[in-house]
Every structure is written in C-alpha cells, then in structure tokens.
Design a protein around this motif. Structure first.
Motif, PDB file in Angstrom:
ATOM      1  N   GLN A 187       0.881  -1.242  -0.023  1.00  0.00           N
ATOM      2  CA  GLN A 187      -0.083  -0.143   0.035  1.00  0.00           C
ATOM      3  C   GLN A 187       0.819   1.253  -0.014  1.00  0.00           C
ATOM      4  N   PHE A 188       0.181   2.157  -0.573  1.00  0.00           N
ATOM      5  CA  PHE A 188       0.898   3.581  -0.373  1.00  0.00           C
ATOM      6  C   PHE A 188       0.141   4.380   0.666  1.00  0.00           C
ATOM      7  N   CYS A 189       0.797   5.130   1.481  1.00  0.00           N
ATOM      8  CA  CYS A 189       0.619   5.935   2.567  1.00  0.00           C
ATOM      9  C   CYS A 189       1.115   7.185   2.305  1.00  0.00           C
ATOM     10  N   ALA A 190       1.142   8.083   1.119  1.00  0.00           N
ATOM     11  CA  ALA A 190       2.046   9.091   0.813  1.00  0.00           C
ATOM     12  C   ALA A 190       0.990  10.226   0.389  1.00  0.00           C
ATOM     13  N   ASN A 191       1.833  11.404  -0.004  1.00  0.00           N
ATOM     14  CA  ASN A 191       1.057  12.585  -0.331  1.00  0.00           C
ATOM     15  C   ASN A 191       0.314  12.713  -1.832  1.00  0.00           C
ATOM     16  N   PHE A 192       0.835  11.641  -2.627  1.00  0.00           N
ATOM     17  CA  PHE A 192       0.143  11.396  -3.808  1.00  0.00           C
ATOM     18  C   PHE A 192      -1.334  10.466  -3.866  1.00  0.00           C
ATOM     19  N   VAL A 193      -1.422  10.045  -2.724  1.00  0.00           N
ATOM     20  CA  VAL A 193      -2.630   9.183  -2.658  1.00  0.00           C
ATOM     21  C   VAL A 193      -3.635   9.767  -1.681  1.00  0.00           C
ATOM     22  N   GLY A 194      -3.263  10.623  -1.127  1.00  0.00           N
ATOM     23  CA  GLY A 194      -4.102  11.511  -0.126  1.00  0.00           C
ATOM     24  C   GLY A 194      -3.718  13.020   0.097  1.00  0.00           C
ATOM     25  N   ARG A 195      -4.560  13.736   0.997  1.00  0.00           N
ATOM     26  CA  ARG A 195      -4.218  15.097   1.115  1.00  0.00           C
ATOM     27  C   ARG A 195      -2.534  15.161   1.650  1.00  0.00           C
ATOM     28  N   PRO A 196      -2.006  16.277   1.177  1.00  0.00           N
ATOM     29  CA  PRO A 196      -0.715  16.287   1.634  1.00  0.00           C
ATOM     30  C   PRO A 196      -0.269  16.738   3.069  1.00  0.00           C
ATOM     31  N   GLY A 197      -1.369  17.547   3.507  1.00  0.00           N
ATOM     32  CA  GLY A 197      -1.287  18.191   4.853  1.00  0.00           C
ATOM     33  C   GLY A 197      -1.011  17.199   5.928  1.00  0.00           C
ATOM     34  N   ILE A 198      -0.794  17.585   7.236  1.00  0.00           N
ATOM     35  CA  ILE A 198      -0.260  16.697   8.128  1.00  0.00           C
ATOM     36  C   ILE A 198      -1.498  16.007   8.647  1.00  0.00           C
ATOM     37  N   PRO A 199      -2.796  16.721   8.837  1.00  0.00           N
ATOM     38  CA  PRO A 199      -4.087  16.161   9.365  1.00  0.00           C
ATOM     39  C   PRO A 199      -4.324  14.945   8.225  1.00  0.00           C
ATOM     40  N   GLY A 200      -4.337  15.299   7.008  1.00  0.00           N
ATOM     41  CA  GLY A 200      -4.558  14.180   6.081  1.00  0.00           C
ATOM     42  C   GLY A 200      -3.851  12.883   6.000  1.00  0.00           C
ATOM     43  N   ARG A 201      -2.393  13.362   6.281  1.00  0.00           N
ATOM     44  CA  ARG A 201      -1.429  11.975   6.371  1.00  0.00           C
ATOM     45  C   ARG A 201      -1.723  11.352   7.687  1.00  0.00           C
ATOM     46  N   ILE A 202      -1.951  11.771   8.893  1.00  0.00           N
ATOM     47  CA  ILE A 202      -2.495  11.125   9.976  1.00  0.00           C
ATOM     48  C   ILE A 202      -3.505  10.358   9.703  1.00  0.00           C
ATOM     49  N   ARG A 203      -4.606  10.892   9.194  1.00  0.00           N
ATOM     50  CA  ARG A 203      -5.998  10.316   8.852  1.00  0.00           C
ATOM     51  C   ARG A 203      -5.412   8.871   8.120  1.00  0.00           C
ATOM     52  N   SER A 204      -4.760   9.339   7.029  1.00  0.00           N
ATOM     53  CA  SER A 204      -4.523   7.987   6.071  1.00  0.00           C
ATOM     54  C   SER A 204      -3.827   7.053   6.781  1.00  0.00           C
ATOM     55  N   ALA A 205      -2.858   7.150   7.698  1.00  0.00           N
ATOM     56  CA  ALA A 205      -2.186   6.330   8.362  1.00  0.00           C
ATOM     57  C   ALA A 205      -2.998   5.393   9.328  1.00  0.00           C
ATOM     58  N   LYS A 206      -3.756   6.206  10.102  1.00  0.00           N
ATOM     59  CA  LYS A 206      -4.671   5.591  11.072  1.00  0.00           C
ATOM     60  C   LYS A 206      -5.555   4.373  10.191  1.00  0.00           C
ATOM     61  N   ARG A 207      -6.105   5.101   9.482  1.00  0.00           N
ATOM     62  CA  ARG A 207      -6.928   4.113   8.504  1.00  0.00           C
ATOM     63  C   ARG A 207      -6.314   2.826   7.870  1.00  0.00           C
ATOM     64  N   ILE A 208      -5.136   3.022   7.351  1.00  0.00           N
ATOM     65  CA  ILE A 208      -4.349   1.893   7.006  1.00  0.00           C
ATOM     66  C   ILE A 208      -3.877   0.797   8.072  1.00  0.00           C
ATOM     67  N   ALA A 209      -3.664   1.319   9.227  1.00  0.00           N
ATOM     68  CA  ALA A 209      -3.168   0.562  10.383  1.00  0.00           C
ATOM     69  C   ALA A 209      -4.453   0.008  10.895  1.00  0.00           C
ATOM     70  N   ARG A 210      -5.755   0.444  10.756  1.00  0.00           N
ATOM     71  CA  ARG A 210      -6.988  -0.264  11.437  1.00  0.00           C
ATOM     72  C   ARG A 210      -7.246  -1.432  10.132  1.00  0.00           C
ATOM     73  N   GLU A 211      -6.897  -1.003   8.987  1.00  0.00           N
ATOM     74  CA  GLU A 211      -7.297  -2.159   7.939  1.00  0.00           C
ATOM     75  C   GLU A 211      -6.395  -3.233   8.210  1.00  0.00           C
ATOM     76  N   ILE A 212      -4.874  -3.193   8.401  1.00  0.00           N
ATOM     77  CA  ILE A 212      -4.206  -4.021   8.850  1.00  0.00           C
ATOM     78  C   ILE A 212      -4.208  -4.912  10.112  1.00  0.00           C
ATOM     79  N   GLY A 213      -4.836  -4.090  10.982  1.00  0.00           N
ATOM     80  CA  GLY A 213      -4.988  -4.777  12.186  1.00  0.00           C
ATOM     81  C   GLY A 213      -6.317  -5.632  12.095  1.00  0.00           C
ATOM     82  N   GLU A 214      -7.194  -5.259  11.361  1.00  0.00           N
ATOM     83  CA  GLU A 214      -8.410  -6.032  11.140  1.00  0.00           C
ATOM     84  C   GLU A 214      -8.225  -7.291  10.338  1.00  0.00           C
TER      85      GLU A 214
END
Length: 439
Positions: A410-437
């Motif tokens: 997976q990519f968790c980077a500024n080209f697949v989501g919003r580049p701002g810090i809040p957007g990066r945090i949201r994307s990272a937590k979403r991916i972590a949740r999906e992996i954990g599940e």
C-alpha cells in the motif's frame, strides 16, 4: 503478521505508532539521519524556523498525540483572529473568510460579492473541469481568481487553470463532507456555532511532535537506512508476460532490500513521494513504477526573512500572473509570536527561473518582493527547498486511475491522499486499522 514501513516522515511515524498500538509487529526504515520528513524544525539566526508546514490546527487527532506524548507544556497556540491578505492591484486586501470580512473587504466589488450568493444554484463539477473553471462557474471570476483559486492552489505551486478539480479540490471538498453547496456548508457551520480548531505549534517547532513519535518507537525504526528496492519474497513473481508483477495468489510476502541488509515482511506500506516510490517498486512491478513516474511535483522554495514589519495578519497570498515573483508569505512574527520571522514561498509558477537560481539569489528576490508587498525591509536568514516538492495535481494526476498496487503493498503518501499533516495522520490510522483487522 509483520509489516514493513518505508519512510519515517509524519505518515510513517503515525503508521508505526498506530500499528504498535494494535499489537502489530512492525519495522520501519528511513534513509535520512533524522525522522520527520518535511516536518522538521531548525534554529536559524537564533529563531525557530519550519522547513515544511508552518503551523497546525489543533484538531482531535493532533490533540490526542499531544496528550499521548506529554507535549501540552510546550504547545503554543497561535492568534488566528487575524486577517489573511491577498495582494491585488498593488495593495494588501483582506481575504473574505468571514461574514464581516466578506462585507467590508475591498478585494471584491459589490457585484463580485453578490455573485457569490448564486453558488447554490449552479451545477456541480463537470468531468475534466479545472479548479479555475469550477470556481469561476460557481462563484464568479472575481472571487475565483482573486482569492479562492490562490487560497487553494498556492500551497501546491500550480496555477488553478492547470489543476484538475476531480483530483484536487474535489477530493478535498468530499473529504470535508461539503456536499452540494460550499456556501450552504459554511453557513450551516456558522449557524451550528462550529469554529475551526485553533492554530498551534510548539515552542521548539513542529518537529517536537515527530521527534516524540520517533523516540517512542526508535526500537523499530532504523534511521540512516535507505530502502533500495522492494521485491516479492518466496517466489511470488508472475513471469507470464514481459513485465514483473506480483502474483496475488502467492503468500510469500515481500523483501525490503536496504543499503544495510534486508527485511522480510508480510505486508509493506510505502510512505515516500512518487518518484522515490517508483524506484523502489520497479523490480517488483514495472507497470506500477511507470504509473508512479507520471505524477508531477512542483519545487517549493522557502525563504526565511528577518523584518521589523509589525502589521497583524496570518500572511498574504499572491495570485498567479501577479507582478511579484513569490506565491505568498506567512507572518510567523504576528500570529505565532516568532520574533521578526517571516516565511516567503517561491515556486516555478511564480518565478519560472527558480530552478536555475542559487539560494542567495532566491533569498534576495524574496526579500525584495516582501518589501514591495509590505513596504518593510527584510533580510534573508535562510533558504530551504522541499524535495521533490508538492504534488502538482495537474493533468498528470489522471494516472491515479491506473494506480493498482499488488495485494499486500500500500501507499500512504502525499500522492494518494491530502498532503497536509492532518490528512497524512488520517490515512496512516486508516491503513493501520485495516491491517489490524486482517491480522
């Protein structure tokens, strides 16, 4: 399950933190000697300067990290009850970001202000529409080109006439839950009494947050360790055609090859910008690498200035086709109480000769532009360029439709989501949740 994370910027650090919280076995590698990516703070001429974002909004996800790592004492709340300015017709004019400012600003004519009220009656976005075309059609030329377009596109260094609405502003509006009408959305927030979270930073800069994230998980993050390539592990390469691609039926996982060895993982998350990501995945999937290479980025150079300018404000934007070779300024001295510190932004859109200029030349150019903008003299104290810069969100972003990573990558980077810090945090937590599940 073992997860590999490539990159320890804000995306990688937040992802590691979220995965560890879920009990996932994780290892991360970072090519630089320090974590944080573009979120880095330094001292120049005795002052704290930000080499990336200049401030944050204290949204719940940021506030939870502040409390998790005990950073409340060093938290600095900015004074955001100050105007944002637009440089128009050789003068600083207040951007109409509130009802009062919309009525009193000299940026728009009376007819230009009335035209905004027709926005709820206009049609939604059209396929292939640019940000400029969308904003002009919805709000009129004055509002679109004097402040709305620059307000959104200035961060990316791209002319709104070249930005594709579908891949940029459209996604931002969807993520914010705007719906049919932006004007109605704003009005509803005002009626509901919903205010934006306060602007914030830390006494020692935003790097305080990324430093804390790294220190908490330094046992699983290898700094000064550059990833060289990502390969399928256990023979998971489908060689039925002329390209290398991962066979999704293979459970062999991945090998992250570094300049210090390699890491074998079940899944891998890449958090680096598109050009770096393309190099990493090319041995794994050349078609995927070719898609990543299509994304264009814009160079963004920041010039840090010392000035006695004492007008209150968050900063000033300079629309495209203006007479100044900068795209905007942040007035750190005013709303963050950073003594005499101002930040200027220069990109190839505002200064086509930027790629060939030396740091000294860019510093002098920005200082002269700042003086013309504000009437106050300024002295450069430092210059920093983001590499590779910001996503352009121009016509190259149609490649997003062809971005199909193999299972387990997976990519968790500024080209697949919003580049701002809040957007990066949201994307990272979403991916972590999906992996954990899935674990």
């Amino acid at each position: 399950m073992r997860v590999g994370v490539v990159g320890a910027g804000i995306s990688g650090l937040t992802l590691v933190d979220a995965l560890v919280d879920r009990g996932v076995d994780v290892v991360a590698v970072e090519s630089r000697a320090e974590a944080g990516g573009i979120v880095r703070s330094q001292r120049m001429d005795g002052r704290v300067v930000e080499l990336g974002p200049q401030r944050l909004r204290l949204i719940p996800s940021i506030e939870s990290l502040v409390d998790e790592f005990g950073l409340r004492e060093g938290l600095r709340i900015g004074d955001d009850d100050q105007p944002l300015y637009i440089y128009h017709d050789n003068a600083l004019r207040v951007a109409p970001l509130s009802t009062r400012e919309a009525v009193t600003t000299s940026l728009l004519s009376p007819l230009g202000k009335l035209r905004i009220l027709a926005e709820p009656l206009t049609a939604p976005a059209k396929p292939g529409e640019t940000v400029d075309e969308f904003l002009v059609r919805r709000f009129g030329k004055q509002a679109a080109r004097r402040y709305m377009g620059p307000l959104y596109s200035g961060l990316y260094g791209t002319d709104p006439r070249e930005m594709l609405h579908e891949y940029s502003l459209g996604r931002a509006l969807d993520n914010a839950g705007v719906g049919r009408s932006l004007l109605w959305w704003v009005a509803k927030r005002v009626v509901d009494g919903r205010e934006a979270p306060p602007i914030c930073t830390f006494d020692d800069g935003l790097g305080t947050l990324t430093d804390a994230l790294y220190e908490a998980h330094s046992d699983v993050i290898d700094l000064d360790t550059a990833a060289v390539e990502i390969k399928a592990h256990g023979g998971g390469v489908d060689s039925d055609d002329d390209t290398n691609s991962v066979d999704s039926d293979d459970d062999g996982g991945y090998e992250i090859v570094t300049d210090a060895g390699s890491e074998i993982v079940d899944e891998v998350v890449v958090t680096t910008p598109a050009p770096t990501s393309a190099e990493l995945v090319d041995p794994l999937d050349s078609d995927l690498a070719a898609t990543l290479e299509e994304f264009r980025y814009n160079q963004i150079t920041m010039v840090f200035l010392d000035s006695g300018f004492d007008r209150e404000g968050i900063g000033a934007l300079v629309p495209p086709d203006g007479e100044l070779p900068i795209s905007g300024t942040t007035w750190n001295a005013s709303f963050l109480d950073r003594d005499r510190l101002f930040t200027c932004y220069v990109d190839p859109n505002s200064d086509p000769e930027l790629p060939t200029r030396t740091d000294e030349e860019v510093g002098e150019l920005a200082a002269d532009a700042f003086e013309e903008l504000t009437g106050a003299a300024a002295t450069p104290i430092g210059v920093h360029t983001w590499t590779p810069g910001m996503p352009a969100y121009d016509g190259s972003w149609t490649a997003m439709d062809d971005l199909q990573p193999p299972d387990g990558l997976q990519f968790c980077a500024n080209f697949v989501g919003r580049p701002g810090i809040p957007g990066r945090i949201r994307s990272a937590k979403r991916i972590a949740r999906e992996i954990g599940e899935r674990e």
